[in-house]
Design a protein around this motif. Structure first.
Motif, PDB file in Angstrom:
ATOM      1  N   GLY A 154      30.205  25.335  35.760  1.00  0.00           N
ATOM      2  CA  GLY A 154      30.634  26.739  36.479  1.00  0.00           C
ATOM      3  C   GLY A 154      31.820  27.494  36.029  1.00  0.00           C
ATOM      4  N   PHE A 155      32.185  28.504  36.381  1.00  0.00           N
ATOM      5  CA  PHE A 155      33.383  28.835  35.756  1.00  0.00           C
ATOM      6  C   PHE A 155      33.944  30.323  36.724  1.00  0.00           C
ATOM      7  N   SER A 156      35.358  30.630  36.352  1.00  0.00           N
ATOM      8  CA  SER A 156      35.967  31.678  36.868  1.00  0.00           C
ATOM      9  C   SER A 156      36.949  32.085  35.864  1.00  0.00           C
ATOM     10  N   GLY A 157      37.249  33.498  36.037  1.00  0.00           N
ATOM     11  CA  GLY A 157      38.491  33.827  35.268  1.00  0.00           C
ATOM     12  C   GLY A 157      39.851  33.357  36.016  1.00  0.00           C
ATOM     13  N   ALA A 158      40.661  33.017  35.441  1.00  0.00           N
ATOM     14  CA  ALA A 158      41.857  32.713  36.013  1.00  0.00           C
ATOM     15  C   ALA A 158      42.593  33.724  36.840  1.00  0.00           C
ATOM     16  N   PRO A 159      43.498  33.886  37.716  1.00  0.00           N
ATOM     17  CA  PRO A 159      44.266  34.808  38.280  1.00  0.00           C
ATOM     18  C   PRO A 159      44.713  35.769  37.353  1.00  0.00           C
ATOM     19  N   PHE A 160      45.393  35.481  36.384  1.00  0.00           N
ATOM     20  CA  PHE A 160      46.112  36.305  35.574  1.00  0.00           C
ATOM     21  C   PHE A 160      45.272  37.136  34.694  1.00  0.00           C
ATOM     22  N   THR A 161      44.143  36.614  34.143  1.00  0.00           N
ATOM     23  CA  THR A 161      43.260  37.292  33.479  1.00  0.00           C
ATOM     24  C   THR A 161      42.350  38.297  34.405  1.00  0.00           C
ATOM     25  N   LEU A 162      41.995  37.802  35.497  1.00  0.00           N
ATOM     26  CA  LEU A 162      41.539  38.828  36.336  1.00  0.00           C
ATOM     27  C   LEU A 162      42.397  39.951  36.719  1.00  0.00           C
ATOM     28  N   ALA A 163      43.598  39.544  36.839  1.00  0.00           N
ATOM     29  CA  ALA A 163      44.743  40.598  37.187  1.00  0.00           C
ATOM     30  C   ALA A 163      44.651  41.551  35.993  1.00  0.00           C
ATOM     31  N   CYS A 164      44.484  41.207  34.809  1.00  0.00           N
ATOM     32  CA  CYS A 164      44.488  41.969  33.668  1.00  0.00           C
ATOM     33  C   CYS A 164      43.490  43.024  33.596  1.00  0.00           C
ATOM     34  N   TYR A 165      42.459  42.725  34.015  1.00  0.00           N
ATOM     35  CA  TYR A 165      41.224  43.629  34.215  1.00  0.00           C
ATOM     36  C   TYR A 165      41.354  44.447  35.503  1.00  0.00           C
ATOM     37  N   ALA A 166      41.741  43.834  36.523  1.00  0.00           N
ATOM     38  CA  ALA A 166      42.043  44.834  37.761  1.00  0.00           C
ATOM     39  C   ALA A 166      42.766  45.753  37.558  1.00  0.00           C
ATOM     40  N   VAL A 167      43.898  45.532  36.672  1.00  0.00           N
ATOM     41  CA  VAL A 167      45.273  46.511  36.634  1.00  0.00           C
ATOM     42  C   VAL A 167      44.952  47.632  35.409  1.00  0.00           C
ATOM     43  N   GLU A 168      44.455  46.726  34.431  1.00  0.00           N
ATOM     44  CA  GLU A 168      44.369  47.793  33.186  1.00  0.00           C
ATOM     45  C   GLU A 168      43.132  48.408  33.289  1.00  0.00           C
ATOM     46  N   GLY A 169      42.090  48.171  34.065  1.00  0.00           N
ATOM     47  CA  GLY A 169      40.846  48.792  34.128  1.00  0.00           C
ATOM     48  C   GLY A 169      39.872  48.580  32.919  1.00  0.00           C
ATOM     49  N   GLY A 170      40.208  47.887  31.901  1.00  0.00           N
ATOM     50  CA  GLY A 170      39.115  47.363  30.925  1.00  0.00           C
ATOM     51  C   GLY A 170      39.995  46.752  29.843  1.00  0.00           C
ATOM     52  N   ALA A 171      39.660  46.829  28.664  1.00  0.00           N
ATOM     53  CA  ALA A 171      40.128  45.989  27.460  1.00  0.00           C
ATOM     54  C   ALA A 171      41.569  46.789  27.316  1.00  0.00           C
ATOM     55  N   ARG A 173      45.252  46.248  24.749  1.00  0.00           N
ATOM     56  CA  ARG A 173      45.592  45.414  23.697  1.00  0.00           C
ATOM     57  C   ARG A 173      47.006  44.628  24.258  1.00  0.00           C
ATOM     58  N   HIS A 174      47.896  45.235  24.660  1.00  0.00           N
ATOM     59  CA  HIS A 174      49.110  44.835  25.200  1.00  0.00           C
ATOM     60  C   HIS A 174      49.342  44.294  26.410  1.00  0.00           C
ATOM     61  N   GLN A 175      48.310  44.510  27.451  1.00  0.00           N
ATOM     62  CA  GLN A 175      48.297  44.148  28.739  1.00  0.00           C
ATOM     63  C   GLN A 175      49.669  44.679  29.391  1.00  0.00           C
ATOM     64  N   ALA A 176      50.152  46.061  28.725  1.00  0.00           N
ATOM     65  CA  ALA A 176      51.546  46.693  29.112  1.00  0.00           C
ATOM     66  C   ALA A 176      51.484  46.958  30.733  1.00  0.00           C
ATOM     67  N   THR A 177      50.411  47.649  31.249  1.00  0.00           N
ATOM     68  CA  THR A 177      50.514  48.131  32.471  1.00  0.00           C
ATOM     69  C   THR A 177      50.366  46.758  33.642  1.00  0.00           C
ATOM     70  N   VAL A 178      49.640  45.797  33.409  1.00  0.00           N
ATOM     71  CA  VAL A 178      49.770  44.704  34.259  1.00  0.00           C
ATOM     72  C   VAL A 178      51.041  44.084  34.123  1.00  0.00           C
ATOM     73  N   LYS A 179      51.730  44.014  32.892  1.00  0.00           N
ATOM     74  CA  LYS A 179      52.928  43.403  32.886  1.00  0.00           C
ATOM     75  C   LYS A 179      54.219  44.018  33.603  1.00  0.00           C
ATOM     76  N   ARG A 180      53.877  45.411  33.677  1.00  0.00           N
ATOM     77  CA  ARG A 180      55.028  46.299  34.472  1.00  0.00           C
ATOM     78  C   ARG A 180      55.002  45.878  35.582  1.00  0.00           C
ATOM     79  N   LEU A 181      53.681  45.934  36.273  1.00  0.00           N
ATOM     80  CA  LEU A 181      53.449  45.643  37.853  1.00  0.00           C
ATOM     81  C   LEU A 181      53.999  44.260  37.926  1.00  0.00           C
ATOM     82  N   MET A 182      53.630  43.267  37.202  1.00  0.00           N
ATOM     83  CA  MET A 182      54.324  41.891  37.241  1.00  0.00           C
ATOM     84  C   MET A 182      55.945  41.940  37.239  1.00  0.00           C
ATOM     85  N   MET A 183      56.416  42.646  36.550  1.00  0.00           N
ATOM     86  CA  MET A 183      57.956  42.483  36.268  1.00  0.00           C
ATOM     87  C   MET A 183      58.648  43.376  37.333  1.00  0.00           C
ATOM     88  N   SER A 184      58.054  44.382  37.798  1.00  0.00           N
ATOM     89  CA  SER A 184      58.771  45.410  38.633  1.00  0.00           C
ATOM     90  C   SER A 184      58.455  45.300  40.070  1.00  0.00           C
TER      91      SER A 184
END
Ligand code: CP3
Length: 361
Positions: A154-171, A173-184
């Motif tokens: 069985g499997f699941s996405g890990a929290p960070f990878t799920l956050a990448c899709y939840a915040v970026e909204g899709g593929a 390249r640099h995950q810049a939007t999710v990183k901005r949220l994470m850092m600020s």
């Protein structure tokens, strides 16, 4: 009633004794166990035939279809484990996100999470409520595999990878939007990652309780992070996910892409097995991790686009390297490519099976 002193019945359980589960437990094996990430997929004509009639989510949700697709690669090749046909993204639907797979473009979230107010709105429903279809698919598929002695992952996405899709909204390249949220937005980030680790952990646990023999946590995007950011903003939540899932009593594999620089930290999240890609050698990965942890990997999936001789030579090298480790499960370093010729997959699996026996460790 049984009389006192009767010898306990020794039950032979072929699944528990399978190469894959033995390797997860660091026991000796007669050949290196092999399975392939995305082993059910577009490189298979049987899968493409179903995809002409159904969308990806329409294949995942009816348990009978998910079971059928899970078994396609098992019926075609001598693989040592099945992985339930599902995806890492449906759990986001239960949290309130609207998910669509756009043909030829990949996943799209129509209402991505961008603000603390968005994060507050996210729900954390139980997996029984949000993902009953995958739990039922696991029950069906386990019943099919058990007589064949093949374990089900069985499997699941890990929290960070799920956050990448939840915040970026899709593929992205640099995950810049999710990183901005994470850092600020530290408080919002903590709330988001706590919710995602609750959902992922409970989902893994429910899969084990539905009959999965092992669990894999996919952290496909963690390799984009610096080691310090991984340690501060991601590792505590991956650890929490694994702690919740551990109650299921089955081995847990933590897989990261491009995560060679994070391995030491990933190991402290408590997985039983660590999956690595081809950007690091198995030997280097083992020496970074230090503790005797079985490794899974790590053939570059592009090798399966080359010629038979290269497939055999390069997979033999990895099998030989794996034999010096505390445990090795052969896999690709990432999902198989849709263009992969079937005969190369056949040659890979055959090479693995002919390379026996593995010496007891
Ligand atoms: O066989 C298996 O490995 C089980 C099934 C499985 C799928 N997705 C089915 C799928 C697994 C384990 C996944 C995991 C997954 N999904 C990950 C983590 C692993 C990784 O590749 O990094 C991620 C990031 C996703 C999200 C996802 N799903 C994307 C980005 C895409 C589109 C890109 C692509 O490869 O087409 C998907 C779609 C998807 N999930 C497909 C499959 C077989 C292809 C869909 C199709 O048939 O068109």
């Amino acid at each position: 009633m049984e009389s006192v002193g009767t010898l306990p019945q020794v039950r032979h359980d072929p699944v528990s004794d399978s190469r894959f589960l033995r390797a997860c437990r660091r026991e000796s094996v007669d050949a290196t166990p092999i399975w392939l990430m995305r082993q059910a997929g577009r490189y298979m004509p049987e899968y493409r035939a179903l995809r002409e009639r159904y969308g990806i989510l329409d294949l995942i949700k009816p348990p009978e279809l998910a079971c059928e697709v899970t078994l396609q690669p098992i019926n075609a090749f001598d693989l040592d484990a099945a992985i339930i046909f599902a995806d890492i993204l449906p759990p986001l639907e239960g949290m309130g996100l609207s998910l669509e797979f756009v043909r030829g473009e990949g996943p799209l979230i129509h209402n991505p999470v961008r603000t603390t107010a968005d994060i507050e709105q996210l729900r954390t429903p139980s997996p029984e409520e949000a993902l009953p279809f995958t739990l039922e698919a696991i029950r069906l598929t386990r019943a099919e595999l058990e007589p064949r002695g093949i374990p089900l992952i069985g499997f699941s996405g890990a929290p960070f990878t799920l956050a990448c899709y939840a915040v970026e909204g899709g593929a992205s390249r640099h995950q810049a939007t999710v990183k901005r949220l994470m850092m600020s937005e530290p408080a919002g980030w903590d709330m988001l990652m706590t919710k995602l680790s609750t959902v992922a952990g409970n989902y893994l646990l429910a899969q084990a309780r539905a009959g999965a023999h092992a669990l894999q946590l996919f952290d496909s995007w963690c390799g984009e992070l610096s080691p310090a950011d991984y340690a501060n903003y991601v590792l505590p939540y991956t650890r929490r996910t694994i702690e919740i899932a551990k109650a299921g009593g089955v081995p847990i594999i933590l897989f990261g892409v491009g995560a060679g620089g994070l391995l030491e930290r990933m190991a402290t999240a408590g997985p039983d097995v660590i999956g690595v890609d081809w950007r690091i050698t198995l030997e280097d990965a083992a020496s970074i991790i230090g503790a005797p942890t079985p490794l899974q990997g790590n053939l570059d999936p592009a090798v399966l686009l080359s010629d038979l001789a290269s497939v055999r030579r390069r997979s033999e090298q990895i099998i030989a390297e794996g034999r010096s480790l505390p445990g090795h499960i052969f896999n690709l370093g990432h999902g198989i490519y849709p263009e992969t010729p079937l005969e190369n997959v056949e040659a890979l699996v055959q090479t693995d099976k002919e390379a026996r026996p593995v010496l007891a460790s």
